[in-house]
Design an enzyme around this catalytic site. Structure first.
Site, PDB file in Angstrom:
ATOM      1  N   LYS A 167       1.144  -1.215   0.311  1.00 42.87           N
ATOM      2  CA  LYS A 167      -0.181   0.315   0.410  1.00 42.87           C
ATOM      3  C   LYS A 167       1.315   1.089   0.449  1.00 42.87           C
ATOM      4  O   LYS A 167       1.796   1.225   0.547  1.00 42.87           O
ATOM      5  CB  LYS A 167      -0.963  -0.288   1.379  1.00 42.87           C
ATOM      6  CG  LYS A 167      -2.256  -1.220   0.881  1.00 42.87           C
ATOM      7  CD  LYS A 167      -2.786  -0.878   0.591  1.00 42.87           C
ATOM      8  CE  LYS A 167      -4.074  -1.955   0.315  1.00 42.87           C
ATOM      9  NZ  LYS A 167      -4.752  -2.452  -0.484  1.00 42.87           N
ATOM     10  N   LYS A 193       1.695  -9.437  -2.440  1.00 40.30           N
ATOM     11  CA  LYS A 193       1.328  -9.524  -3.528  1.00 40.30           C
ATOM     12  C   LYS A 193       0.999  -8.135  -3.958  1.00 40.30           C
ATOM     13  O   LYS A 193       0.988  -7.164  -3.047  1.00 40.30           O
ATOM     14  CB  LYS A 193       0.492  -9.720  -2.851  1.00 40.30           C
ATOM     15  CG  LYS A 193      -0.592  -9.107  -2.285  1.00 40.30           C
ATOM     16  CD  LYS A 193      -1.734 -10.179  -2.922  1.00 40.30           C
ATOM     17  CE  LYS A 193      -2.819  -9.856  -3.707  1.00 40.30           C
ATOM     18  NZ  LYS A 193      -3.501  -8.461  -3.548  1.00 40.30           N
ATOM     19  N   ASN A 194       1.763  -8.022  -4.970  1.00 37.26           N
ATOM     20  CA  ASN A 194       0.752  -6.901  -6.165  1.00 37.26           C
ATOM     21  C   ASN A 194      -0.877  -6.961  -5.458  1.00 37.26           C
ATOM     22  O   ASN A 194      -1.433  -7.328  -5.551  1.00 37.26           O
ATOM     23  CB  ASN A 194       0.738  -6.889  -7.604  1.00 37.26           C
ATOM     24  CG  ASN A 194       2.287  -7.172  -8.324  1.00 37.26           C
ATOM     25  OD1 ASN A 194       2.488  -7.481  -9.223  1.00 37.26           O
ATOM     26  ND2 ASN A 194       3.361  -6.343  -7.452  1.00 37.26           N
ATOM     27  N   ASP A 195      -1.065  -5.695  -5.172  1.00 39.25           N
ATOM     28  CA  ASP A 195      -2.197  -5.671  -5.001  1.00 39.25           C
ATOM     29  C   ASP A 195      -3.143  -5.475  -7.310  1.00 39.25           C
ATOM     30  O   ASP A 195      -2.630  -5.435  -7.539  1.00 39.25           O
ATOM     31  CB  ASP A 195      -2.548  -3.923  -4.997  1.00 39.25           C
ATOM     32  CG  ASP A 195      -3.876  -3.598  -3.983  1.00 39.25           C
ATOM     33  OD1 ASP A 195      -4.612  -4.749  -4.555  1.00 39.25           O
ATOM     34  OD2 ASP A 195      -4.243  -3.407  -3.596  1.00 39.25           O
ATOM     35  N   GLU A 196      -4.014  -5.738  -6.375  1.00 41.87           N
ATOM     36  CA  GLU A 196      -5.150  -6.703  -8.552  1.00 41.87           C
ATOM     37  C   GLU A 196      -4.895  -5.012  -8.784  1.00 41.87           C
ATOM     38  O   GLU A 196      -5.709  -5.658 -10.835  1.00 41.87           O
ATOM     39  CB  GLU A 196      -5.900  -6.567  -7.969  1.00 41.87           C
ATOM     40  CG  GLU A 196      -7.372  -5.409  -7.487  1.00 41.87           C
ATOM     41  CD  GLU A 196      -7.685  -5.045  -6.103  1.00 41.87           C
ATOM     42  OE1 GLU A 196      -8.054  -4.632  -5.267  1.00 41.87           O
ATOM     43  OE2 GLU A 196      -6.782  -5.885  -5.321  1.00 41.87           O
ATOM     44  N   HIS A 288      -6.585 -13.981  -8.140  1.00 42.70           N
ATOM     45  CA  HIS A 288      -7.999 -12.523  -7.372  1.00 42.70           C
ATOM     46  C   HIS A 288      -9.486 -12.366  -7.275  1.00 42.70           C
ATOM     47  O   HIS A 288      -9.174 -12.678  -9.233  1.00 42.70           O
ATOM     48  CB  HIS A 288      -6.991 -11.280  -7.561  1.00 42.70           C
ATOM     49  CG  HIS A 288      -7.428 -10.154  -6.383  1.00 42.70           C
ATOM     50  ND1 HIS A 288      -8.519  -9.432  -6.682  1.00 42.70           N
ATOM     51  CD2 HIS A 288      -7.121  -9.552  -5.575  1.00 42.70           C
ATOM     52  CE1 HIS A 288      -8.535  -8.516  -5.513  1.00 42.70           C
ATOM     53  NE2 HIS A 288      -8.081  -8.580  -4.579  1.00 42.70           N
ATOM     54  N   HIS A 322      -8.884 -15.078  -2.966  1.00 43.50           N
ATOM     55  CA  HIS A 322      -9.256 -14.798  -1.950  1.00 43.50           C
ATOM     56  C   HIS A 322     -10.803 -15.433  -1.554  1.00 43.50           C
ATOM     57  O   HIS A 322     -11.372 -15.994  -2.220  1.00 43.50           O
ATOM     58  CB  HIS A 322      -9.789 -13.175  -2.505  1.00 43.50           C
ATOM     59  CG  HIS A 322      -8.107 -12.625  -2.752  1.00 43.50           C
ATOM     60  ND1 HIS A 322      -7.384 -12.189  -1.455  1.00 43.50           N
ATOM     61  CD2 HIS A 322      -7.192 -13.061  -3.262  1.00 43.50           C
ATOM     62  CE1 HIS A 322      -5.978 -11.859  -1.789  1.00 43.50           C
ATOM     63  NE2 HIS A 322      -6.063 -12.914  -3.026  1.00 43.50           N
ATOM     64  N   LYS A 330     -13.129  -5.491   6.650  1.00 45.32           N
ATOM     65  CA  LYS A 330     -13.592  -4.700   6.380  1.00 45.32           C
ATOM     66  C   LYS A 330     -14.962  -5.186   4.902  1.00 45.32           C
ATOM     67  O   LYS A 330     -15.579  -4.605   4.765  1.00 45.32           O
ATOM     68  CB  LYS A 330     -13.217  -3.829   5.771  1.00 45.32           C
ATOM     69  CG  LYS A 330     -11.954  -3.976   4.986  1.00 45.32           C
ATOM     70  CD  LYS A 330     -11.522  -3.532   4.092  1.00 45.32           C
ATOM     71  CE  LYS A 330     -11.249  -3.687   2.524  1.00 45.32           C
ATOM     72  NZ  LYS A 330      -9.891  -2.512   2.538  1.00 45.32           N
TER      73      LYS A 330
END
Length: 479
Positions: A167, A193-196, A288, A322, A330
């Site tokens: 992040k 991990k890379n974010d999507e 993802h 996931h 959240k």
């Protein structure tokens, strides 16, 4: 037959009758993929008429009876075989010979949650559960590289694999991104991990990102003496670019086992998912599920459940997907939805919302099949030397609002430690930064393993103490 059911059957027109058999002798005989839909009719149709139209549109039929059907084509008709009028549930059996014999997941979904979701005769149509016979499982890939393989590479066996999502999710340069990876690994984390949305942005060129991550991993491994894993998003605009990214990673000097291929499975498509599984059987394939909420959210009357999505991911050969935080984090979700899905892809035998799925390719009553189920229940590694007997496990990946103080509550809800947790702000929002955030996460896990309350454990672990203070206040402020 129940008089109510008799009246419903009598209401069917000749076309609809050929898609209904409420006395189907043995739906579990190996000829059918079984499904359960929540269905609310629209307009003048009753529930059985709407179910018959659903079975027709999702198998061999259309809105009118056609003169081109043959005696054989009729054997491919999906059949409504059970109703629950109180809950508006319908059970439909699909002859699995309908489906592309190449083990093609998108082809199945094109049938059972494709065109059918758009017909005007229904107000609500949601696929809640599916059941695959062993005769069908034989035709599909299933996972190759599994959680067990990653555990062996990392040397981690008795706890979750501790991961993070870098992040901010976008805006870091290649070097800045690699620095965050290094800090997390140096703090004791296992998996980044890379974010999507990560791709080949101008401020973070893909090739430089790969190069710098390799350098950061090498430094962290040397300093900690522990192997690390990075999951790279290889989703792309076309097949060639996706494979080019995979090959870039393969040829960058990474040790086998130290990298995974992340694919945005819903937006990239099942063809991309299965291409990765078949091209790279020795790599952890990370699904993802971005955009899944359009289908899976409980308030959406059209679509399919998290369990259905997860089961098809396992069938396709995904190593991990996931599955949600079961209301602890959240993301929208409940234990009834998310934990059932996680268990449905993790175990050799598991209870879904309506079906008990056994992932053996041999008869369930075979002594070797029963031994597999028993060994799996005892948390022993299975299918290492006898992969023909069943479909290997798929790993739940858990992200979305978790932090160190929510680790144990999630483990308690999950009922096991067989998952990868990828905390984003739960690590990077730590007052001391990413490295201290990673240390706090490791310490929270150590507290769990030592059966100690994290507040007590934090008395001698300052990073965890800071995390508890920070996230407790943050959670109160968010309420």
């Amino acid at each position: 037959m129940n008089p109510i059911y008799a009246d419903l059957v009598a209401s069917l027109n000749p076309k609809q009758q050929s898609y209904v058999n409420l006395q189907l002798p043995d739906p579990y005989n190996g000829e059918y993929l079984l499904s359960v839909f929540h269905l609310v009719p629209e307009g003048k149709l009753n529930i059985l008429q709407a179910a018959a139209e659903t079975a027709a549109e999702s198998s061999t039929g259309t809105n009118f009876k056609v003169n081109t059907e043959t005696p054989f084509s009729k054997t491919m008709n999906a059949l409504v075989y059970k109703l629950d009028l109180e809950q508006n549930l319908v059970w439909i059996a699909y002859p699995w010979r309908l489906f592309d014999r190449g083990g093609n997941i998108q082809n199945i979904l094109t049938y059972i949650v494709g065109n059918i979701l758009g017909i005007k005769e229904i107000k609500a149509l949601k696929l809640l559960d599916v059941w695959f016979p062993s005769s069908m499982l034989e035709q599909y890939d299933g996972p190759s590289y599994t959680l067990d393989d990653m555990r062996k590479y990392l040397g981690v066996y008795d706890r979750p694999i501790l991961g993070t999502i870098v992040k901010p999710k976008m805006g870091l340069t290649s070097a800045e991104y690699a620095e965050v990876c290094y800090d997390f690994w140096a703090g004791g984390g296992d998996f980044v991990k890379n974010d999507e949305p990560q791709a080949n942005q101008d401020f973070c060129p893909y090739d430089k990102m790969v190069k710098h991550v390799k350098e950061a991993m090498d430094k962290a491994v040397k300093e900690t003496g522990r192997n690390k894993v990075h999951s790279f998003n290889v989703s792309a605009a076309d097949f060639d670019t996706m494979i080019e990214r995979c090959e870039m990673i393969v040829n960058a000097g990474f040790e086998p086992g130290s990298y995974a291929f992340l694919i945005d499975g819903i937006t990239a498509g099942w063809m991309a998912v299965q291409t990765l599984r078949r091209r790279y059987p020795g790599v952890f394939i990370h699904f993802h599920r971005a955009a899944h909420g359009a289908f899976t959210r409980p308030e959406n009357p059209i679509g399919f459940s998290v369990l259905v999505l997860s089961k098809f991911a396992r069938l396709a050969g995904v190593s991990g997907i996931h599955t949600g935080t079961a209301g602890v984090g959240k993301m929208k979700g409940t234990p009834e939805e998310d934990v059932v899905a996680a268990h449905g892809i993790l175990y050799m035998r598991s209870k879904g919302h309506f079906f008990e799925q056994t992932w053996t390719k041999i008869p369930e009553n075979d002594k070797d099949a029963m031994h597999l189920v028993s060994e799996d229940s005892a948390h022993h590694v299975i299918l290492e030397e006898d992969s023909w007997r069943g479909v290997k496990k798929c790993c739940p990946i858990v992200s979305g609002g978790l932090n160190p103080i929510r680790l144990k509550p999630f483990i308690d809800v999950m009922g096991n430690v067989d998952f990868i947790t990828t905390m984003g702000s739960g690590v990077h929002a730590h007052p001391g930064g990413t490295k201290d955030g990673a240390k706090a996460l490791v310490q929270a896990c150590d507290a769990y393993l030592n059966k100690m309350d994290i507040a007590e454990y934090a008395r001698e672990h300052s990073e965890l103490a800071q995390a508890i203070d920070h996230f407790t206040k943050a959670q109160k402020d968010a309420m």
